[in-house]
Design an enzyme around this catalytic site. Structure first.
Site, PDB file in Angstrom:
ATOM      1  N   ASP A   9      35.277  -3.574  -4.017  1.00  0.00           N
ATOM      2  CA  ASP A   9      34.389  -3.229  -5.123  1.00  0.00           C
ATOM      3  C   ASP A   9      33.336  -4.329  -5.273  1.00  0.00           C
ATOM      4  O   ASP A   9      33.525  -5.456  -4.784  1.00  0.00           O
ATOM      5  CB  ASP A   9      35.228  -3.097  -6.396  1.00  0.00           C
ATOM      6  CG  ASP A   9      34.387  -2.935  -7.641  1.00  0.00           C
ATOM      7  OD1 ASP A   9      33.579  -1.992  -7.683  1.00  0.00           O
ATOM      8  OD2 ASP A   9      34.531  -3.754  -8.570  1.00  0.00           O
ATOM      9  N   ILE A  10      32.237  -4.011  -5.972  1.00  0.00           N
ATOM     10  CA  ILE A  10      31.159  -5.000  -6.122  1.00  0.00           C
ATOM     11  C   ILE A  10      31.254  -5.762  -7.443  1.00  0.00           C
ATOM     12  O   ILE A  10      31.604  -6.927  -7.479  1.00  0.00           O
ATOM     13  CB  ILE A  10      29.772  -4.327  -5.989  1.00  0.00           C
ATOM     14  CG1 ILE A  10      29.559  -3.801  -4.566  1.00  0.00           C
ATOM     15  CG2 ILE A  10      28.671  -5.341  -6.336  1.00  0.00           C
ATOM     16  CD1 ILE A  10      28.223  -3.123  -4.352  1.00  0.00           C
ATOM     17  N   GLY A  44      30.523   2.207  -7.291  1.00  0.00           N
ATOM     18  CA  GLY A  44      29.935   3.293  -8.051  1.00  0.00           C
ATOM     19  C   GLY A  44      28.423   3.293  -7.953  1.00  0.00           C
ATOM     20  O   GLY A  44      27.763   4.263  -8.330  1.00  0.00           O
ATOM     21  N   LYS A 196      36.893   7.046  -5.099  1.00  0.00           N
ATOM     22  CA  LYS A 196      36.907   5.997  -4.083  1.00  0.00           C
ATOM     23  C   LYS A 196      38.106   6.181  -3.155  1.00  0.00           C
ATOM     24  O   LYS A 196      38.022   5.935  -1.948  1.00  0.00           O
ATOM     25  CB  LYS A 196      36.954   4.621  -4.740  1.00  0.00           C
ATOM     26  CG  LYS A 196      35.679   4.200  -5.452  1.00  0.00           C
ATOM     27  CD  LYS A 196      35.801   2.784  -5.998  1.00  0.00           C
ATOM     28  CE  LYS A 196      34.519   2.319  -6.651  1.00  0.00           C
ATOM     29  NZ  LYS A 196      34.589   0.925  -7.144  1.00  0.00           N
ATOM     30  N   ASP A 219      38.780  -4.310  -9.793  1.00  0.00           N
ATOM     31  CA  ASP A 219      39.020  -4.923 -11.097  1.00  0.00           C
ATOM     32  C   ASP A 219      38.969  -3.950 -12.272  1.00  0.00           C
ATOM     33  O   ASP A 219      39.462  -4.250 -13.346  1.00  0.00           O
ATOM     34  CB  ASP A 219      37.975  -6.020 -11.364  1.00  0.00           C
ATOM     35  CG  ASP A 219      36.592  -5.433 -11.645  1.00  0.00           C
ATOM     36  OD1 ASP A 219      36.084  -4.641 -10.818  1.00  0.00           O
ATOM     37  OD2 ASP A 219      36.015  -5.739 -12.704  1.00  0.00           O
ATOM     38  N   ASN A 222      37.518   2.417 -12.512  1.00  0.00           N
ATOM     39  CA  ASN A 222      37.004   3.255 -11.427  1.00  0.00           C
ATOM     40  C   ASN A 222      37.486   2.799 -10.048  1.00  0.00           C
ATOM     41  O   ASN A 222      37.164   3.429  -9.038  1.00  0.00           O
ATOM     42  CB  ASN A 222      35.472   3.343 -11.456  1.00  0.00           C
ATOM     43  CG  ASN A 222      34.790   2.022 -11.125  1.00  0.00           C
ATOM     44  OD1 ASN A 222      35.305   0.945 -11.423  1.00  0.00           O
ATOM     45  ND2 ASN A 222      33.624   2.109 -10.521  1.00  0.00           N
TER      46      ASN A 222
END
Length: 269
Positions: A9-10, A44, A196, A219, A222
């Site tokens: 994830d970003i 996302g 995801k 974290d 989503n």
């Protein structure tokens, strides 16, 4: 069994609070890629909001992939070729836009190329999102959206306004789509089959990688779907408590190069 694919994830995971990639995280990702591990940025965000990150991490070569729109789009990063794409229909858009008006929340729709809002009073979180993902914002009436290929729609508002609206979403509407709260002020809406987790499963199958050989690092809510399907779910120290309960490992925080720690500890060791 060794890990061959790592989904990352970003926001809140890859990036620090100041939206930076630490040198340690950069080096660990390069080490993993050199070892033949597929590093898949999974977010996302739309593709425009990921391009610079992919370039900074040297993830634009043949054989590199990215998952965007919470799983609504999977692409080859060198060519931009779509491998998986699950858009919302125009009828979906109309129903979601009407629901936003009934609930009294701001909303916008996102395509590959831009953010579109029917709110004349453009919400501040729409501007925030546009700045975050480096995309233009357009005002369009619902009638003008008929030719747009929408991958994701977001209800965006002050946390207390959004929470109140969510409590009043009808059950049949909630069951029709995949609704995921990614930030206190973001509720993301995609096709029911988009997540995801589903995107990672599709990509792993295409690459001949078993799910036991996959790891995901996240974290927020989503990220739940991808953490549920991978063999090694890793949650950031700064992750929400609900996700930590399902983690196989808890890594360091995003401000302390948690992604690097996870890669070196459970992928490269």
């Amino acid at each position: 069994m060794s890990i061959k694919l790592v989904a990352i994830d970003i926001d809140g995971t890859l990036l620090t609070t100041n939206r930076e990639i630490t040198p340690d995280v950069f080096e660990a990702i390069q080490e993993a890629k050199a070892a033949g591990v597929k590093i898949i940025i999974t977010t996302g965000r739309p593709i425009a909001g990921v391009t610079r990150i992919l370039e900074d991490l040297n993830l634009r070569d043949k054989g590199d992939y990215v998952i965007t729109f919470n799983g609504g789009l999977v692409q080859e990063t060198d060519t931009g070729t779509d491998m998986v794409k699950v858009p919302l229909s125009y009828e979906d858009y109309l129903d979601i836009e009407l629901m936003a008006r009934k609930l009294g929340v701001h909303m916008h729709a996102i395509t590959k190329d831009g953010i579109y809002t029917a709110n004349r009073d453009i919400g501040k979180y729409t501007i925030h999102e546009a700045t975050l993902v480096d995309m233009p914002v357009y005002y369009r009436t619902p009638e003008e959206m008929i030719d747009k290929e929408i991958v994701k729609i977001m209800f965006i508002d002050e946390p207390e306004v959004l929470d109140a609206a969510m409590a009043n979403i009808p059950e049949d509407f909630a069951n029709r789509f995949m609704l995921v709260k990614s930030k206190p002020f973001y509720l993301e809406i995609v096709d029911k089959n988009v997540s995801k987790g589903n995107a990672i499963k599709a990509l792993a199958k295409e690459l001949g990688i078993s799910m036991e050989e996959t790891m995901a690092i996240g974290d927020e809510e989503n990220d739940r779907a991808m953490l549920e399907v991978v063999g090694t779910p890793v949650v950031m120290e700064n992750g929400i408590p609900e996700l930590k309960k399902m983690a196989k490992h808890i890594t360091k925080s995003n401000d302390n190069s948690g992604v690097a720690h996870a890669i070196r500890e459970w992928v490269l060791s």
